[in-house]
Design a protein around this motif. Structure first.
Motif, PDB file in Angstrom:
ATOM      1  N   LYS A  35       0.854  -1.187   0.000  1.00 35.09           N
ATOM      2  CA  LYS A  35       0.000   0.000   0.000  1.00 35.09           C
ATOM      3  C   LYS A  35       0.891   1.238   0.000  1.00 35.09           C
ATOM      4  N   PRO A  36       0.526   2.233  -0.791  1.00 38.87           N
ATOM      5  CA  PRO A  36       1.337   3.454  -0.813  1.00 38.87           C
ATOM      6  C   PRO A  36       1.206   4.206   0.517  1.00 38.87           C
ATOM      7  N   GLN A  52      -5.630  10.678  -3.713  1.00 40.93           N
ATOM      8  CA  GLN A  52      -5.338   9.492  -4.523  1.00 40.93           C
ATOM      9  C   GLN A  52      -3.916   9.055  -4.198  1.00 40.93           C
ATOM     10  N   PRO A  53      -3.594   7.779  -4.397  1.00 37.16           N
ATOM     11  CA  PRO A  53      -2.197   7.359  -4.179  1.00 37.16           C
ATOM     12  C   PRO A  53      -1.258   8.206  -5.032  1.00 37.16           C
ATOM     13  N   TYR A  54      -0.158   8.633  -4.420  1.00 37.31           N
ATOM     14  CA  TYR A  54       0.836   9.434  -5.108  1.00 37.31           C
ATOM     15  C   TYR A  54       1.816   8.507  -5.823  1.00 37.31           C
ATOM     16  N   GLU A  55       1.909   8.688  -7.115  1.00 34.72           N
ATOM     17  CA  GLU A  55       2.828   7.872  -7.919  1.00 34.72           C
ATOM     18  C   GLU A  55       3.985   8.737  -8.363  1.00 34.72           C
ATOM     19  N   LYS A  56       5.176   8.314  -7.995  1.00 35.61           N
ATOM     20  CA  LYS A  56       6.369   9.092  -8.326  1.00 35.61           C
ATOM     21  C   LYS A  56       6.758   8.938  -9.768  1.00 35.61           C
ATOM     22  N   GLN A 101       2.096   7.622   0.576  1.00 35.75           N
ATOM     23  CA  GLN A 101       1.830   9.019   0.263  1.00 35.75           C
ATOM     24  C   GLN A 101       0.640   9.133  -0.687  1.00 35.75           C
ATOM     25  N   LYS A 135      -8.740   5.160  -0.824  1.00 36.30           N
ATOM     26  CA  LYS A 135      -8.746   6.585  -1.156  1.00 36.30           C
ATOM     27  C   LYS A 135      -9.267   7.314   0.070  1.00 36.30           C
TER      28      LYS A 135
END
Length: 182
Positions: free
Chosen positions: A20-21, A178-182, A23, A139
């Motif tokens: 699970k993220p 929302q999940p932060y995707e780098k 950030q 979320k």
């Protein structure tokens, strides 16, 4: 032996580890304010607020451009930015804080206090804000309201207009993360 090592390598690379993220980001958060006055109520909304939460540390950060507030009347927008907030000198408002006793793994709704530093008009104050936090399918939705005193942030109001401006301003917020995707 080599076949076992290759098999383990393939399993590790292709296994679906459901991590699970930590950030999450809200790129279009909403903050609005309302000020009751005897002459005319003042209200504005800003839909361009950026916020990030780090669930591993229960930390939250918020940043918004002050000139992005939308008013019903353009003259209110002009006075707000030029005379009161002085957005050319203080273009952003920020908040950095910690969410107290928050369990990010709990589904459903939690009501929690968020303590941190609110910076408006170049002045930073410690605040505590009550927030409703809803976790639905990974979320997060943060909503709430609080008040700030105009005098706490050194916002100058001309004496002739002082009776027409509320001493405390009501602020409401809504952030969909929302999940932060780098």
């Amino acid at each position: 032996m080599n076949k076992v090592i290759i098999l383990i390598f393939l399993l590790i690379n292709f296994a679906d580890f459901e991590t699970k993220p930590d950030q999450f980001i809200a790129r279009q958060g909403q903050i609005s304010f309302f000020s009751y006055t005897s002459v005319e109520n003042i209200e504005a909304k800003n839909n361009q607020v950026l916020s990030i939460i780090d669930l591993s540390k229960n930390e939250i950060a918020i940043s918004m451009l002050m000139n992005a507030f939308i008013f019903k009347k353009s003259l209110m927008h002009e006075h707000f930015n030029e005379s009161y907030i002085e957005s050319d000198l203080h273009p952003k408002a920020t908040f950095e804080g910690k969410i107290k006793d928050f369990d990010p793994l709990m589904d459903g709704v939690q009501t929690r206090m968020i303590a941190g530093e609110l910076t408006i008009h170049g002045i930073t104050k410690e605040v505590e804000i009550k927030a409703t936090i809803e976790n639905t399918e990974g979320k997060y939705l943060f909503t709430g309201d609080f008040e700030v005193a105009v005098k706490d942030f050194d916002i100058k109001i001309p004496p002739i207009l002082a009776p027409n401006i509320a001493k405390n301003i009501s602020i409401t917020f809504r952030f969909e993360y929302q999940p932060y995707e780098k």
